[in-house]
Design a protein around this motif. Structure first.
Motif, mmCIF file in Angstrom:
data_model
loop_
_atom_site.group_PDB
_atom_site.id
_atom_site.type_symbol
_atom_site.label_atom_id
_atom_site.label_comp_id
_atom_site.label_asym_id
_atom_site.label_seq_id
_atom_site.Cartn_x
_atom_site.Cartn_y
_atom_site.Cartn_z
ATOM 1 N N GLY A 79 38.028 45.893 44.013
ATOM 2 C CA GLY A 79 37.165 44.930 44.688
ATOM 3 C C GLY A 79 37.322 44.973 46.195
ATOM 4 O O GLY A 79 36.337 45.063 46.927
ATOM 5 N N GLY A 83 34.154 46.857 47.867
ATOM 6 C CA GLY A 83 33.268 45.830 48.422
ATOM 7 C C GLY A 83 32.939 46.087 49.881
ATOM 8 O O GLY A 83 31.785 46.365 50.226
ATOM 9 N N GLU A 87 29.383 47.680 51.484
ATOM 10 C CA GLU A 87 28.572 46.792 52.311
ATOM 11 C C GLU A 87 28.478 47.304 53.745
ATOM 12 O O GLU A 87 27.394 47.435 54.300
ATOM 13 C CB GLU A 87 29.161 45.373 52.284
ATOM 14 N N THR A 202 31.936 41.367 48.983
ATOM 15 C CA THR A 202 33.285 41.632 48.483
ATOM 16 C C THR A 202 33.630 40.688 47.334
ATOM 17 O O THR A 202 34.229 41.111 46.339
ATOM 18 C CB THR A 202 34.308 41.496 49.625
ATOM 19 N N ALA A 205 31.919 42.072 44.378
ATOM 20 C CA ALA A 205 32.594 43.266 43.873
ATOM 21 C C ALA A 205 33.883 42.891 43.149
ATOM 22 O O ALA A 205 34.224 43.441 42.094
ATOM 23 C CB ALA A 205 32.894 44.224 45.033
#
Lengths: 298, 232, 325
Positions: A79, A83, A87, A202, A205
């Motif tokens: 994650g 993330g 992004e 995030t 994720a």
């Protein structure tokens, strides 16, 4: 009576899995208005990473209790790594683009993630049962249930509650709501919209990876389940209302009850029933049960 | 809140009627009601003698009610000519024709002729995105005009147009509409425009018509000045 | 990114492409012919995806129609023993059309994310049905197809004759799509991408615009499925799987969204890429697609066609204005 108990218990268990699987998708959509198709890839990667780390623990003869920590660690790694990377490096470049460009971009990320897992972990299924079996079982009405399933229900309730609390009661939540309502105005009054996006993605994720890691002991982790996960998660959040955390919970409950009924009463329909409900809900109420209708402006 | 209440407006064929009123007086609501964009909470709407309460904008368009918008609604990735051709194809009931080309007789010459009247012919083969603001307003109305309406409703035809261009846009419009003998209702913020072009003006206040008549006499009434211009 | 298609560019590029596709294959080895034939049906399926994209409609489930066409053939062979292309092509088209007519009733209400994902859901439903109803569909084993006949004469899927038949179908599809895009219906489709409000206020129902286009796309998918069934000789539930739909979208993106020459170029490049990738990197084929897609979206939104136009402009020394992004 007995059958009914089974159906209810199955449905509750499955609802927890579905909620963990889809809540990240709805958070990202709610804040960023992007349907993150790569969500399923992150979920699968969380499952792989968690299972792999947990298996490592067992291989070097550490206490099996540590497998829980490893599942968590695997999810956190995936994650917190994926993330921000996805992004910052990719999504940020297409915020102004058409919806289909955004969909295609996240779809290509999914394709990449899906194959990465095949290259790293091979085509053989990965399976860890210790976290599942260690907790033991209990009996309800003559049926044996593993405790792990109920831990999962607990985890999803706590996780969902924490997310709702974060949005409703914290300063960050207020910023998020401001950004959802009007990006431009938020930017103008000094909110760091980019940061909100990074954090929101995030969190999404992380939710996906956590879901994957903790559901993994219940299933065998196999290649190519990433996309089925997105379709299922999409069905759940579309039923509940895209972008609504409560909606994801309701959607998960509805879908899991329907599926449990189908499995026990009409097994051939198991796959279909989810999509049938989604189509039904969308035909009657296109914005989903908890969604807000978007007004068309003239 | 009542945005439109017990309105009954008789407009002669070919008449040009201006509507004025302060912000929130119900002008745009009135336009939205008669073009089918909004549905009334109670009561019926009759346009040209027909009950149109339950009709969508699309169905009103088919019955000869066309409108233009405060913010022009254009086909931004097409050429100016193609936009007008689409209106003509829609009017001819050929929007679903998938075999014969859009660029053909009699639409092509007709579209040129319309663009000519609106003074847009020099932009015909250029993308809509290259039009200046005044041109966008004119094209928005030209797209509606090409639908050959019996009633044309215009929402602030000169808003967003620079003061220098305002009268030029209106001159062009009025000439075209007179020639086409189209009944026109337009909402306008700018009193100068109403005074100069409207033969008749309606004053809206809290969803009612509070005055109706020739612009000069109506706009001279003190209660109208208060209603429309507020503090001035 | 602008949606555009320089239809005026068709004659030259189209004539050259057609000439190459007609004249060159007899001099090529069998395996290339096979790859070319695959590119032909890929092209036809992708035309459906591209046409929808012109209206801003992205589908992740077009394999639904492809599999519908393929299984229409499969059932015909299984139950009727009919392998006649002159019958099966119209049948596949009809099957795709009917499926689109039914699914389209739901689909015409949606755009963007919902359109993409609902299509995916429908195709996954078909995939599930093909898998589970094994007593009809053969389950994971699929159905064997065998050799087609054309007016009674056997036409193996890897023969020159079959290639030219597929090429003829490509010609017909090209004509149909070309006329569609130049017609009021095609322009209203593009208009939908620009401004739905204006369309409705012109007295035209946007839903009808979506529905009509969807019918065309579904029909093309069905035709592609028929051709594919005989080329590959075997049909499986994976024909309805999301990866198949993903490949259609990938090719559409490769060859710029609209137009005819673009997707043809995309389909050819795709089939050769896939042939090599499945040989040398069988596990990384999706990853390759993903990376190429990513690069196109971020750096070359016009796809291969825009690259071609740039090269052409450099050679002929003039800018055709094809680079609109």
């Amino acid at each position: 009576m007995n059958l009914l108990t089974i159906i209810v218990f199955d449905a509750i268990n499955y609802a927890a899995t579905l909620f963990l699987l889809s809540v990240g998708l709805t958070v990202v959509f709610g804040v960023m208005r992007i349907l993150n198709v790569s969500h399923g890839g992150i979920y699968a990667l969380g499952a792989y990473m968690g299972t792999w780390l947990a298996l490592l623990v067992l291989e070097v003869d550490l206490p099996p209790v540590l497998t829980y920590a490893m599942l968590l660690l695997g999810a956190l790694i995936v994650g917190f790594l994926l993330g921000p990377i996805i992004e910052r490096l990719l999504l940020r470049r297409i915020y102004g683009s058409d919806m289909h460009i955004q969909l295609l971009l996240t779809f290509s990320i999914l394709l990449i993630l899906d194959d990465s897992m095949k290259l790293i972990w091979g085509m053989e299924p990965l399976f860890i049962s210790e976290p599942y079996s260690m907790l033991g079982r209990f009996k309800v009405g003559g049926i044996i249930y593993p405790w792990y399933d109920f831990v999962l229900v607990g985890v999803s309730v706590v996780f969902g509650g924490a997310l709702v609390w974060m949005v409703r009661a914290t300063r960050f939540g207020k910023l998020v709501i401001a950004v959802i309502h009007d990006r431009e105005v938020s930017r103008a009054i000094g909110i760091n919209v980019n940061l909100v996006f990074t954090v929101a993605f995030t969190v999404g994720a992380l939710a996906a990876a956590l879901g994957g890691a903790f559901v993994a002991p219940k299933i065998a982790v196999v290649p190519q389940f990433a996309l089925e996960v997105v379709v299922l998660a999409f069905a759940v959040i579309a039923i509940g209302g895209m972008g609504s955390i409560e909606g994801a919970a309701i959607g998960a409950v509805i879908v899991s009850f329907a599926r449990a009924l189908a499995i026990h009463l009409a097994p051939e329909l198991e796959l279909m029933v989810v999509y049938l409900i989604m189509i039904l809900v969308l035909v009657i109420r296109p914005e989903g049960l908890f969604g807000e209708a978007e007004l068309r402006r003239i | 809140m009542v945005a439109a209440d017990d309105l009954n407006i008789d407009v002669e064929n070919g008449e040009l009627v201006g509507i004025v009123g302060a912000n929130g007086s119900g002008k745009t609501t009135f336009l939205n009601l008669i073009t089918g964009y909004l549905k009334p909470e109670s009561g019926r709407i009759l346009v040209m003698g027909q009950d149109t309460t339950d009709l969508a904008p699309r169905e009103l368009a088919k019955r000869g009610v066309a409108r233009s918008f405060q913010i022009p609604q254009l086909y931004t990735n097409m050429t100016v000519l193609e936009g007008v051709l689409l209106s003509l194809a829609a009017t001819a009931g050929e929007s679903s024709n998938f075999w014969r080309p859009l660029h053909r007789d009699p639409w092509e010459p007709e579209a040129w002729e319309i663009l000519n009247r609106f003074g847009l012919e020099s932009y015909a083969n250029r993308p809509v995105s290259e039009l200046p603001e005044g041109g966008r307003k004119l094209l928005d109305i030209a797209l509606s005009f090409a639908l050959k309406p019996t009633l044309l409703v215009m929402d602030e035809p000169t808003s967003g147009v620079s003061i220098e261009d305002k009268f030029q846009v209106m001159d062009t419009l009025i000439a075209v509409l007179r020639e086409g003998d189209i009944t026109t209702i337009f909402v306008e913020h700018d009193m100068d425009v109403v005074q100069r072009y409207g033969k008749r003006v309606l004053v809206f206040d809290t969803g009612r018509v509070v005055a109706d008549g020739e612009p000069e006499s109506v706009l001279a009434q003190p209660e109208v000045r208060r209603a429309v211009l507020g503090h001035e | 990114m602008t949606h555009w298609m320089d239809w005026r560019a068709l004659p030259r590029a189209g004539v050259v492409a057609a000439a190459l596709l007609i004249l060159v294959p007899p001099f090529l080895p069998g395996w290339i012919l096979f790859v070319l034939t695959k590119a032909m049906f890929m092209f036809i399926a992708v035309m459906g995806v591209s046409v929808l994209l012109r209206g801003g409609l992205l589908t992740f489930g077009h394999a639904l129609y492809y599999a519908t066409g393929a299984y229409a053939v499969g059932f015909c062979i299984k139950w009727l023993g009919v392998r006649e292309l002159l019958f099966l092509i119209p049948l596949g088209a009809l099957a795709g059309f009917i499926m689109a007519a039914l699914v389209g009733i739901v689909m015409a209400r949606y755009r963007e994310v919902f359109f993409a994902m609902l299509n995916l859901a429908f195709s996954m439903m078909l995939f599930g049905a093909l898998l589970k109803l094994y007593w009809i569909t053969g389950g994971t084993d699929g159905l064997a197809i065998g050799t087609a006949t054309l007016a009674g004469i056997a036409l193996p899927g890897d023969s020159y004759g079959y290639y030219y038949f597929a090429l003829t179908m490509v010609g017909i599809v090209t004509l149909v799509v070309y006329r569609f895009m130049a017609s009021p219906a095609g322009y209203f489709l593009r208009a939908m991408y620009d401004n739905e409000i204006r369309i409705e206020y012109s007295g035209v129902a946007v839903r009808q615009v979506v529905y009509r286009t969807y019918l065309l796309a579904g029909t093309l998918g069905g035709v592609a499925g028929v051709l594919a069934a005989f080329t590959i000789g075997h049909i499986v539930p994976e024909d309805a799987f999301w990866i198949q739909s993903g490949e259609f979208v990938f090719v559409a993106l490769l060859g710029v969204f609209g137009g005819v020459p673009g997707p043809m170029l995309g389909a050819l490049v795709f089939e050769f890429l896939q042939t090599y990738a499945s040989k040398y990197f069988p596990l990384a084929w999706q990853m390759m697609m993903g990376i190429i897609m990513l690069l196109i979206i971020l750096f070359q939104p016009g796809g291969l066609w825009a690259i071609y136009q740039r090269i052409e402009a450099r050679i002929t020394g003039k800018d055709r204005g094809g680079d609109h992004h």
